[in-house]
Design an enzyme around this catalytic site. Structure first.
Site, short mmCIF file in Angstrom:
data_model
loop_
_atom_site.label_atom_id
_atom_site.label_comp_id
_atom_site.label_asym_id
_atom_site.label_seq_id
_atom_site.Cartn_x
_atom_site.Cartn_y
_atom_site.Cartn_z
N GLY A 1 29.24 36.40 8.14
CA GLY A 1 30.01 36.07 9.41
C GLY A 1 31.32 35.56 9.22
N VAL B 1 36.14 33.03 13.03
CA VAL B 1 37.00 32.19 12.43
C VAL B 1 36.62 31.26 11.28
CG1 VAL B 1 36.88 30.71 14.36
CG2 VAL B 1 38.96 30.47 12.93
N ARG C 1 28.38 41.29 10.48
CA ARG C 1 27.65 42.29 11.20
C ARG C 1 28.24 43.65 11.64
NH1 ARG C 1 24.95 40.42 16.74
NH2 ARG C 1 26.97 39.82 17.13
N SER C 2 29.50 43.25 12.28
CA SER C 2 30.36 44.54 12.71
C SER C 2 31.41 44.50 11.52
CB SER C 2 30.90 44.13 14.02
OG SER C 2 31.47 42.87 14.20
N ASN D 1 26.57 24.93 12.65
CA ASN D 1 26.07 23.87 12.91
C ASN D 1 24.61 23.83 13.46
OD1 ASN D 1 27.96 21.84 12.87
ND2 ASN D 1 29.11 22.66 14.85
N HIS E 1 27.50 12.44 12.14
CA HIS E 1 29.20 12.53 12.06
C HIS E 1 29.57 13.07 13.42
CE1 HIS E 1 32.55 15.19 11.76
NE2 HIS E 1 33.07 14.37 10.70
N ASN E 2 29.04 13.90 14.13
CA ASN E 2 29.49 14.50 15.13
C ASN E 2 29.20 13.42 16.46
OD1 ASN E 2 30.18 16.96 13.67
ND2 ASN E 2 29.47 18.19 15.19
N GLU F 1 31.64 10.90 16.24
CA GLU F 1 32.81 11.57 16.32
C GLU F 1 33.28 11.43 18.03
OE1 GLU F 1 33.66 15.61 15.08
OE2 GLU F 1 33.98 16.08 17.00
N TYR F 2 32.25 11.58 18.73
CA TYR F 2 31.78 11.41 20.15
C TYR F 2 32.31 9.96 20.44
CZ TYR F 2 29.17 15.68 21.60
OH TYR F 2 28.90 16.90 22.13
N ARG G 1 30.58 11.56 28.98
CA ARG G 1 31.00 13.02 29.25
C ARG G 1 30.23 13.73 30.37
NH1 ARG G 1 32.34 16.31 23.61
NH2 ARG G 1 33.15 14.72 22.45
N1 LIG Z 1 34.58 26.54 15.04
C1 LIG Z 1 34.35 25.44 14.55
O1 LIG Z 1 35.44 24.70 14.62
C2 LIG Z 1 33.24 25.28 13.88
C3 LIG Z 1 33.50 24.01 13.26
C4 LIG Z 1 32.27 23.62 12.27
C5 LIG Z 1 31.15 24.39 12.37
N2 LIG Z 1 31.07 25.60 13.08
C6 LIG Z 1 29.95 26.22 13.06
O2 LIG Z 1 30.13 27.65 12.21
C7 LIG Z 1 29.36 28.59 12.64
C8 LIG Z 1 30.44 29.71 12.91
O3 LIG Z 1 31.38 29.46 13.93
P1 LIG Z 1 32.48 30.35 14.37
O4 LIG Z 1 33.28 29.82 15.57
O5 LIG Z 1 33.34 30.83 13.20
O6 LIG Z 1 31.95 31.68 14.99
P2 LIG Z 1 30.84 31.91 16.26
O7 LIG Z 1 31.64 32.36 17.24
O8 LIG Z 1 29.93 30.74 16.43
O9 LIG Z 1 29.63 33.18 15.70
C9 LIG Z 1 30.48 34.52 15.54
C10 LIG Z 1 30.15 34.99 14.20
O10 LIG Z 1 28.47 35.19 14.19
C11 LIG Z 1 28.19 36.40 14.19
N3 LIG Z 1 26.92 36.67 14.70
C12 LIG Z 1 26.32 36.20 15.92
N4 LIG Z 1 25.14 36.87 16.22
C13 LIG Z 1 24.66 37.41 15.08
C14 LIG Z 1 23.46 38.19 14.69
N5 LIG Z 1 22.46 38.08 15.46
N6 LIG Z 1 23.57 38.66 13.46
C15 LIG Z 1 24.51 38.50 12.60
N7 LIG Z 1 25.60 38.03 12.88
C16 LIG Z 1 25.72 37.42 14.25
C17 LIG Z 1 29.34 37.26 14.75
O11 LIG Z 1 29.41 38.50 14.24
P3 LIG Z 1 29.86 39.90 14.95
O12 LIG Z 1 31.48 39.77 14.64
O13 LIG Z 1 29.01 40.99 14.52
O14 LIG Z 1 29.76 39.73 16.48
C18 LIG Z 1 30.56 36.61 14.06
O15 LIG Z 1 30.73 36.65 12.53
C19 LIG Z 1 28.74 28.44 13.97
O16 LIG Z 1 27.49 27.75 13.54
C20 LIG Z 1 29.62 27.21 14.50
O17 LIG Z 1 28.70 26.12 15.17
C21 LIG Z 1 32.15 25.78 13.89
#
Ligand SMILES: NC(=O)c1ccc[n+]([C@@H]2O[C@H](COP(=O)([O-])OP(=O)(O)OC[C@H]3O[C@@H](n4cnc5c(N)ncnc54)[C@H](OP(=O)(O)O)[C@@H]3O)[C@@H](O)[C@H]2O)c1
Length: 484
Positions: A16, A19, A40-41, A109, A192-193, A196-197, A294
């Site tokens: 995965g 970002v 995945r891709s 998350n 924690h979240n 944060e809210y 909110r």
């Molecule tokens: N963004 C933040 O600030 C933050 C902070 C803390 C925690 N998180 C958590 O961290 C996790 C990742 O967050 P993110 O923002 O980096 O990415 P995201 O947008 O939540 O997810 C995109 C990623 O998930 C993959 N994916 C989605 N469906 C899939 C499936 N069915 N099988 C395999 N791979 C799949 C995508 O692969 P493809 O590239 O192939 O589409 C891509 O690598 C999430 O659970 C999010 O809630 C995020």
């Protein structure tokens, strides 16, 4: 041809690579770990290696099978994909090729009941499943997040040192510790979240009070927040608030905060926290009010129906003592913030008892001191309070907080009362003060509620003067019966 692919070489794997995942993988690589990477891709995997290959050693794989094969045993694979069905899909793919003793980490998350379910299912296959909270957003993932891993102690022995290595450090102490078994890590991340809210809503109310009470500009209020950030309130959220308020919109030249639509969104962790607070019967009013605030901001048709229609019948706010008012708001903010944290830690204690997690609350405050969104100076005080008394019933009643909040109570009352008189909504400030007065009350009107319940539903009651359970024959001669 058999395999030219690397086998058993990587210390840890990340699948995965959006970002969060790519930044986490880079963080491991920068700390000297050989990192297996997969997405995945495949394009994302290739891009990571092409753009950041010099961060360290990456072992890219196109298939899940090669990814797993590239890991050294016992294998550790970290999943960082979109929470929900994506996580289940990736777990299934990994579990199909991993072997007993291997460790799957979900660092997304996830909702903690899902983590409990997944841990249970994988345990039956001899695999360790670690649900781990990761806070700090993109920057934290790369430079050092706060990490809240659940799962078995055995899995932490293998995984923990690596996670501690890449976590944020405060005074040389890692912002990562083993939270407890199965869903404990994701539970603590959820709370924690929620906190944060509450913290963000309280800051927003303080800003609104200063704006409406003083008629101050956003930039002037930004300076007040910058000043507050040099004292007890020092925290990431106060710091970024000062920066946001100082920012000017390039298009209009107006304060940036004035060109942003006043509708706050939520991704769900606040809602989960409130739902769980209701399930456990723990009054987390600060978090609940913040979540509902909110929701109110997004209640567009209702707001339009009310605007200009509902009479305010309120005064025109004229603050005469500017410095005194600013200090009152600061004290009210601090006191309300302590209430929100105290409630959140009560929720952790209740869930820990219910699930047998044995969570060390002081350690949670310690790992929130750096890397995460609620990082703040006063978390040290929370850690100290729980170190002094690990069985502390109420954080607010720890000597340091009793004094700190006690000193600010008069200011808190003045602010909440003036806000009400002047028609300024302060749901989080006001409910925190109501909680404070409720929890310290000698006697609550709950006696009347219980009497009403007995009247219409024969729900029984207990008496203050003797043991037992009683019911009054309300529709009969109103005599009292003892039930046990
Ligand atoms: N963004 C933040 O600030 C933050 C902070 C803390 C925690 N998180 C958590 O961290 C996790 C990742 O967050 P993110 O923002 O980096 O990415 P995201 O947008 O939540 O997810 C995109 C990623 O998930 C993959 N994916 C989605 N469906 C899939 C499936 N069915 N099988 C395999 N791979 C799949 C995508 O692969 P493809 O590239 O192939 O589409 C891509 O690598 C999430 O659970 C999010 O809630 C995020």
């Amino acid at each position: 041809m058999a395999s030219e692919k690397p086998v058993g070489v990587a210390d840890i794997g990340v699948t995965g690579l959006a970002v969060m995942g790519s930044n986490l993988a880079r963080n491991f690589a920068r700390h000297g770990y050989k990192v297996a990477v997969h997405n995945r891709s495949f394009a994302k995997t290739e891009r990571l290696v092409a753009e950041h290959g010099d961060d360290g050693t990456f072992v890219p794989s196109e298939s899940v099978e090669d990814f797993v094969a590239s890991l050294s045993r016992p294998r550790v694979a970290v999943i960082m994909v979109k929470a929900g069905a994506g996580t289940d899909a990736v777990i299934d793919q990994l579990a199909a090729v991993m072997e007993p003793g291997d460790i799957i980490v979900d660092a997304g998350n996830a909702h903690f009941p899902d983590t409990i379910r997944r841990e249970n299912a994988l345990r039956a296959k001899g695999l360790h499943f670690v649900g781990s909270g990761v806070s700090g957003g993109e920057e934290g993932a790369l430079l050092g997040p706060s990490i809240m891993p659940g799962g078995t102690k055995e899995s932490y022995d293998r995984l923990g040192p690596m996670l501690e290595d890449i976590s944020a450090k405060v005074d040389g102490v890692p912002c990562c510790t083993h939270v407890g078994p199965d869903g404990a890590g994701h539970f603590v991340k959820m709370v924690h979240n929620g906190i944060e809210y509450a913290d963000m809503q309280l800051i927003a109310e303080a800003y609104d009070l200063l704006r409406q009470g003083l008629g101050a500009s956003a930039a002037e209020i930004g300076e007040i927040f910058a000043e507050w950030n040099r004292g007890d309130l020092e925290s990431f959220l106060i710091e970024i608030t000062a920066e946001v308020l100082a920012h000017t919109d390039a298009d209009t030249g107006n304060a940036f905060v004035d060109v942003v639509m006043d509708r706050a969104e939520q991704k769900g962790t606040g809602r989960w926290t409130v739902q769980n607070g209701l399930d456990l019967g723990v009054p987390i009013t600060g978090i609940a009010e913040a979540t509902f605030a909110r929701a109110l901001s997004g209640s567009v048709p209702q707001r339009e129906a009310a605007r200009g229609v509902l009479p305010a019948n309120a005064g025109t706010w004229e603050v005469t003592d500017r410095a005194g008012f600013i200090e009152d708001v600061r004290q009210a903010l601090y006191a309300s913030k302590v209430v929100a944290y105290s409630q959140g830690f009560d929720q952790i204690a209740a869930a820990s008892a219910e699930n047998g997690w044995d969570i060390d609350r002081g350690a949670m405050a310690r790992i929130w001191r750096g890397g995460c969104i609620i990082r703040a100076r006063f978390l040290n005080r929370i850690t100290e309070a729980y170190e002094e008394n690990p069985d502390l019933q109420l954080l607010l009643a720890a000597p340091y907080f009793t004094e700190a909040v006690g000193n600010g109570v008069a200011a808190w009352r003045r602010i909440v009362a003036q806000a009400a008189l002047n028609g300024v909504p302060t749901p989080a400030f006001a409910s925190s003060l109501a909680y404070y007065d409720g929890v310290r009350a000698d006697r609550l009107p709950a006696a009347l509620v219980q009497a009403q319940r007995d009247f219409f539903g024969a729900h029984t009651y207990q008496r203050v003067d003797r043991p037992g359970t009683f019911h009054t024959l309300w529709s009969g001669d109103r005599s009292e019966e003892q039930q046990d």
